[in-house]
Design a protein around this motif. Structure first.
Motif, PDB file in Angstrom:
ATOM      1  N   SER A 281       0.836  -1.205   0.000  1.00 14.22           N
ATOM      2  CA  SER A 281       0.000   0.000   0.000  1.00 14.22           C
ATOM      3  C   SER A 281       0.870   1.254   0.000  1.00 14.22           C
ATOM      4  O   SER A 281       0.627   2.200  -0.750  1.00 14.22           O
ATOM      5  N   ALA A 282       1.904   1.266   0.835  1.00 15.53           N
ATOM      6  CA  ALA A 282       2.803   2.428   0.893  1.00 15.53           C
ATOM      7  C   ALA A 282       3.570   2.584  -0.417  1.00 15.53           C
ATOM      8  O   ALA A 282       3.801   3.704  -0.892  1.00 15.53           O
ATOM      9  N   ALA A 283       3.947   1.458  -1.028  1.00 14.06           N
ATOM     10  CA  ALA A 283       4.677   1.530  -2.302  1.00 14.06           C
ATOM     11  C   ALA A 283       3.788   2.114  -3.389  1.00 14.06           C
ATOM     12  O   ALA A 283       4.224   2.924  -4.211  1.00 14.06           O
ATOM     13  N   GLN A 284       2.517   1.728  -3.388  1.00 17.72           N
ATOM     14  CA  GLN A 284       1.596   2.276  -4.393  1.00 17.72           C
ATOM     15  C   GLN A 284       1.354   3.754  -4.166  1.00 17.72           C
ATOM     16  O   GLN A 284       1.183   4.521  -5.101  1.00 17.72           O
ATOM     17  N   ARG A 285       1.300   4.150  -2.891  1.00 25.67           N
ATOM     18  CA  ARG A 285       1.021   5.556  -2.613  1.00 25.67           C
ATOM     19  C   ARG A 285       2.229   6.451  -2.866  1.00 25.67           C
ATOM     20  O   ARG A 285       2.080   7.662  -2.982  1.00 25.67           O
ATOM     21  N   THR A 286       3.430   5.863  -2.961  1.00 25.20           N
ATOM     22  CA  THR A 286       4.632   6.683  -3.138  1.00 25.20           C
ATOM     23  C   THR A 286       4.543   7.619  -4.350  1.00 25.20           C
ATOM     24  O   THR A 286       4.638   8.832  -4.193  1.00 25.20           O
ATOM     25  N   PRO A 287       4.324   7.093  -5.565  1.00 34.93           N
ATOM     26  CA  PRO A 287       4.236   8.031  -6.698  1.00 34.93           C
ATOM     27  C   PRO A 287       2.993   8.911  -6.637  1.00 34.93           C
ATOM     28  O   PRO A 287       2.981   9.990  -7.223  1.00 34.93           O
ATOM     29  N   LEU A 288       1.963   8.471  -5.921  1.00 33.83           N
ATOM     30  CA  LEU A 288       0.730   9.261  -5.856  1.00 33.83           C
ATOM     31  C   LEU A 288       0.897  10.453  -4.925  1.00 33.83           C
ATOM     32  O   LEU A 288       0.462  11.570  -5.228  1.00 33.83           O
ATOM     33  N   ILE A 289       1.559  10.217  -3.788  1.00 28.67           N
ATOM     34  CA  ILE A 289       1.833  11.336  -2.884  1.00 28.67           C
ATOM     35  C   ILE A 289       2.762  12.327  -3.587  1.00 28.67           C
ATOM     36  O   ILE A 289       2.677  13.530  -3.388  1.00 28.67           O
ATOM     37  N   ALA A 290       3.645  11.810  -4.440  1.00 30.67           N
ATOM     38  CA  ALA A 290       4.536  12.691  -5.201  1.00 30.67           C
ATOM     39  C   ALA A 290       3.781  13.463  -6.275  1.00 30.67           C
ATOM     40  O   ALA A 290       4.160  14.578  -6.640  1.00 30.67           O
ATOM     41  N   ALA A 291       2.693  12.889  -6.798  1.00 29.39           N
ATOM     42  CA  ALA A 291       2.001  13.505  -7.932  1.00 29.39           C
ATOM     43  C   ALA A 291       1.391  14.849  -7.551  1.00 29.39           C
ATOM     44  O   ALA A 291       1.397  15.784  -8.355  1.00 29.39           O
ATOM     45  N   PHE A 292       0.874  14.962  -6.327  1.00 26.03           N
ATOM     46  CA  PHE A 292       0.193  16.208  -5.967  1.00 26.03           C
ATOM     47  C   PHE A 292       1.136  17.404  -5.918  1.00 26.03           C
ATOM     48  O   PHE A 292       0.848  18.437  -6.530  1.00 26.03           O
ATOM     49  N   PRO A 293       2.286  17.312  -5.219  1.00 29.27           N
ATOM     50  CA  PRO A 293       3.227  18.442  -5.331  1.00 29.27           C
ATOM     51  C   PRO A 293       3.693  18.677  -6.768  1.00 29.27           C
ATOM     52  O   PRO A 293       3.835  19.819  -7.199  1.00 29.27           O
ATOM     53  N   LYS A 294       3.864  17.598  -7.521  1.00 32.59           N
ATOM     54  CA  LYS A 294       4.359  17.724  -8.892  1.00 32.59           C
ATOM     55  C   LYS A 294       3.411  18.578  -9.748  1.00 32.59           C
ATOM     56  O   LYS A 294       3.847  19.352 -10.588  1.00 32.59           O
ATOM     57  N   ILE A 295       2.091  18.449  -9.520  1.00 32.74           N
ATOM     58  CA  ILE A 295       1.118  19.227 -10.291  1.00 32.74           C
ATOM     59  C   ILE A 295       1.356  20.725 -10.100  1.00 32.74           C
ATOM     60  O   ILE A 295       1.234  21.507 -11.033  1.00 32.74           O
ATOM     61  N   PHE A 296       1.722  21.104  -8.859  1.00 30.79           N
ATOM     62  CA  PHE A 296       1.774  22.529  -8.556  1.00 30.79           C
ATOM     63  C   PHE A 296       3.181  23.122  -8.622  1.00 30.79           C
ATOM     64  O   PHE A 296       3.327  24.335  -8.720  1.00 30.79           O
ATOM     65  N   VAL A 297       4.195  22.279  -8.566  1.00 26.36           N
ATOM     66  CA  VAL A 297       5.571  22.788  -8.649  1.00 26.36           C
ATOM     67  C   VAL A 297       5.804  23.538  -9.964  1.00 26.36           C
ATOM     68  O   VAL A 297       6.588  24.473 -10.024  1.00 26.36           O
ATOM     69  N   VAL A 298       5.065  23.167 -10.998  1.00 28.36           N
ATOM     70  CA  VAL A 298       5.276  23.825 -12.289  1.00 28.36           C
ATOM     71  C   VAL A 298       5.103  25.340 -12.191  1.00 28.36           C
ATOM     72  O   VAL A 298       5.830  26.098 -12.821  1.00 28.36           O
ATOM     73  N   PHE A 299       4.185  25.795 -11.332  1.00 30.04           N
ATOM     74  CA  PHE A 299       3.992  27.242 -11.206  1.00 30.04           C
ATOM     75  C   PHE A 299       5.238  27.911 -10.639  1.00 30.04           C
ATOM     76  O   PHE A 299       5.546  29.050 -10.960  1.00 30.04           O
ATOM     77  N   LEU A 300       5.949  27.192  -9.772  1.00 31.81           N
ATOM     78  CA  LEU A 300       7.132  27.774  -9.128  1.00 31.81           C
ATOM     79  C   LEU A 300       8.331  27.820 -10.068  1.00 31.81           C
ATOM     80  O   LEU A 300       9.330  28.463  -9.759  1.00 31.81           O
ATOM     81  N   VAL A 301       8.277  27.116 -11.176  1.00 32.26           N
ATOM     82  CA  VAL A 301       9.368  27.248 -12.159  1.00 32.26           C
ATOM     83  C   VAL A 301       8.911  28.020 -13.398  1.00 32.26           C
ATOM     84  O   VAL A 301       9.671  28.781 -13.974  1.00 32.26           O
ATOM     85  N   MET A 302       7.638  27.830 -13.763  1.00 37.16           N
ATOM     86  CA  MET A 302       7.148  28.523 -14.949  1.00 37.16           C
ATOM     87  C   MET A 302       7.094  30.035 -14.709  1.00 37.16           C
ATOM     88  O   MET A 302       7.546  30.820 -15.555  1.00 37.16           O
ATOM     89  N   ILE A 303       6.543  30.452 -13.563  1.00 38.47           N
ATOM     90  CA  ILE A 303       6.388  31.888 -13.326  1.00 38.47           C
ATOM     91  C   ILE A 303       7.746  32.609 -13.294  1.00 38.47           C
ATOM     92  O   ILE A 303       7.905  33.619 -13.974  1.00 38.47           O
ATOM     93  N   PRO A 304       8.753  32.099 -12.551  1.00 35.36           N
ATOM     94  CA  PRO A 304      10.062  32.762 -12.662  1.00 35.36           C
ATOM     95  C   PRO A 304      10.580  32.815 -14.101  1.00 35.36           C
ATOM     96  O   PRO A 304      11.154  33.818 -14.520  1.00 35.36           O
TER      97      PRO A 304
END
Lengths: 556, 91
Positions: A281-304
């Motif tokens: 269960s934890a292994a499956q959630r690993t990329p999923l927990i990563a996916a949520f920050p990944k969606i929003f990190v783009v704003f922190l690189v695109m805007i600069p």
């Protein structure tokens, strides 16, 4: 235009260096404190398969947020505009969800310790050895790219000579991985994740304020770069011209499907984080927990990146000293006072170390368990392999220092990384996907699929594109097409070879192919894992829906 | 069960990571408290030049407070849900 005269040198003072020094001490401290947890080779290479999901998840995203990724994606933003979101929303999220929901039961359930080891179980030794060697080679190259990127950035920002930056950062990574193994690498990645956020958020906020908020940003860019610069899909119709040099089909298939699935689902530097989780269960959630920050990190690189395109209209052209990769460093210099500046410098160095450490800690695992222990020095006791793992970590770091210079001939670091990925990861993905879903795929087909896919991608890139046989406007566009070529060639050759060679005995495929289960894998779910917010399917589909929704404001 | 699964299961049973590895939340908590204090203090009395550079935003103050909050969040989390350490194996 004072930045031309002064270059990009940051006005760092003692306060900033104190912040950086504290960070270095904590990084080393984590290495030493993790040392006592290393008892077996499984502890050293895979944290004893015992990490909680939130830690492996944040390490999963941090391993990808290297300095090359941050600077490269801000550069992509400054060069191509909002189209950079493709690398996140279509070029990452679907693949991460696929890894979690579809592939992880086979990866984690079969108890393999590395991605190549899965190929050994599913196919044969030739596929295993080839993929191990290619992976070891690629990770040293990419670690070298990271080191080179760090050296030029640190030289420009802090005035350290390149070799000093390479030695300091290289040895720091060397020390904490050699001492504490993967646990130390993962813990440091989680820490790095937060420091990187603390660095990027102030830059983004101040940058936006400087250009008059989002409205000011968009109206300036509309005037200078045109409407398509601010949309995700503008100008990507087939036959239309756009800066990216790619149409919607190559974006969706080349980047969104082949390149992205190849990177996220078979790159061991990423998958290793999930394999170190404490249960399925934890292994499956690993990329999923990563996916949520990944969606929003783009704003922190695109805007600069976009802000830099407004503040320095000539960025990246012959009329400016600044290249696209300078977007973030330039804003640090222009906007940040001492204090936050120290955090930002620390964040950049942290990002560099995260990227490099992920490659080094996956390299040492593959080299030790897949190459050394299986083909060179077999059947020694476990402590020997822990020792060897430490030795090869040191050798790997030294080798990556040597390869740092290879990176200097490409203008956009990201393009370089993606070229590598399209050559090595794409055929890996083909072989995995066919191997996992088609029982008949024969033992030999894995090896020939890898060879054919890699060869096709290389021929497409170096002969058909570089020699100008087919006209593709940019390196990025050529990468997407090469990826598709590699995928198709790998798949065709695998199917053809399978039809003429013998399949793997059914009994040996248990737990490796869709529709089978590993014997003895009926693991009881841990208490609390059945809570609704820990359901992999819900998290996965939630991430896809949010990523799709994010496209809406940039699509019309 | 294949040889690989037997080998990994055996290593898993001898593993010391779960029993001996420290709690990362504490480290993150303290590091961000320290950073938060340093940056907040730097932001209490910003010089004119610093303020002008950041376009009038008290960026050190806000970043410092943000980092303090993150640090506290992790320490409170540790307090509320301490790690349950599996019985450490003797050596």
């Amino acid at each position: 235009m004072h930045y031309l005269a002064d270059g990009l040198r940051l006005p760092t003072n003692g306060l900033d260096y104190t912040i950086l020094a504290i960070y270095f001490i904590v990084v080393l401290g984590i290495g030493f404190a993790a040392r006592r947890s290393v008892k077996t080779s499984l502890d050293f290479f895979l944290s004893g398969r015992s990490m909680p999901a939130w830690i492996t998840g944040l390490a999963f995203v941090a391993a990808n947020l290297g300095a090359t990724e941050l600077l490269g994606m801000a550069a992509t933003g400054a060069q191509y505009g909002v189209a950079v979101v493709h690398w996140y929303w279509i070029g990452a999220i679907p693949a991460m969800v696929f890894l979690a929901l579809v592939m992880m039961p086979f990866y984690y359930g079969s108890k393999v310790r590395s991605v190549p080891e899965f190929l050994l179980q599913r196919f044969d030794k030739s596929a295993h050895l080839l993929s191990s060697i290619l992976f070891a080679f690629a990770s040293i190259l990419i670690a070298g790219v990271n080191l080179y990127a760090l050296a030029i950035v640190v030289e420009a920002l802090l005035g350290w000579p390149q070799w000093v930056a390479i030695v300091v950062a290289g040895f720091l990574v060397l020390a904490y991985i050699t001492i504490g193994g993967l646990s130390s690498a993962i813990y440091n990645e989680v820490l790095q994740f937060f420091v990187i956020l603390a660095a990027l958020i102030p830059i983004t906020i101040l940058g936006l304020k400087k250009v008059g908020g989002w409205d000011g940003l968009t109206s300036s860019l509309q005037q200078s770069h045109g409407d398509n610069f601010l949309t995700a899909w503008g100008g990507t119709g087939i036959g239309e011209a756009n800066a990216l040099g790619a149409n919607w089909l190559t974006i969706v298939l080349g980047l969104g499907f082949v390149l992205s699935f190849g990177y996220w689902t078979t790159n061991f530097a990423e998958v290793q984080r999930a394999l170190s989780a404490k249960n399925l269960s934890a292994a499956q959630r690993t990329p999923l927990i990563a996916a949520f920050p990944k969606i929003f990190v783009v704003f922190l690189v695109m805007i600069p990146g976009l802000v830099a395109a407004v503040l320095v209209p000539k960025i990246g052209t012959a009329g400016s000293d600044l290249t696209y990769n300078d977007a973030i460093p330039y804003l640090m210099q222009e906007l940040l006072p001492n204090g936050v500046l120290g955090i930002a410098v620390t964040g950049l160095l942290a990002a560099f170390m995260a990227g490099m450490a992920a490659n080094v800690s996956s390299f040492n695992t593959v080299f030790t368990t897949d190459i050394w222990a299986k083909y060179v020095v077999k059947d020694r006791d476990d402590t020997y392999y822990v020792k060897f793992g430490r030795l090869i970590t040191a050798i790997g770091v030294l080798a990556s220092i040597g390869t740092a210079f290879l990176a200097s001939s490409f203008s956009n670091i990201m393009g370089y990384l993606q070229t590598l990925f399209s050559f090595f990861n794409v055929p890996m993905f083909v072989v995995f996907i066919i191997g996992m879903f088609w029982k008949r795929a024969s033992m030999k087909s894995g090896f020939w699929g890898l060879i054919a896919g890699t060869a096709a991608a290389m021929v497409n890139y170096f002969v058909i594109y570089k020699q100008g046989i087919v006209d593709i406007p940019t390196d990025q566009g050529a990468n997407f097409v090469s990826a598709i070529a590699g995928f198709v060639a790998g798949a065709v050759v695998m199917v053809a070879v399978s039809l003429f060679t013998k399949p793997k005995p059914e009994a040996e495929l248990a737990g490796l192919v869709y529709g089978t289960r590993s014997p003895g894998m009926e693991e009881l779910p841990e208490k609390g894992d059945d809570a609704w917010y820990r359901k992999p399917a819900l998290l996965g589909w939630g991430a896809i829906v949010i990523a799709a929704a994010c496209y809406i404001p940039y699509s019309f | 069960m294949s040889d690989l699964q037997r080998e990994v299961s055996e290593l898993e049973s001898k593993s010391a990571t779960a029993a001996r590895l420290f709690d990362l939340r504490r480290i993150i908590g303290y590091l961000f408290l320290v950073y938060g204090v340093i940056v907040t203090i730097a932001g209490l009395n910003p010089s004119e030049a610093d303020l002008a550079k950041a376009d009038g935003v008290h960026i050190n103050l806000w970043t410092g407070i943000g980092m303090l909050a993150l640090g506290l969040f992790f320490l409170v989390w540790v307090k509320l849900r301490p790690t349950t350490v599996p019985t450490p194996d003797e050596e």
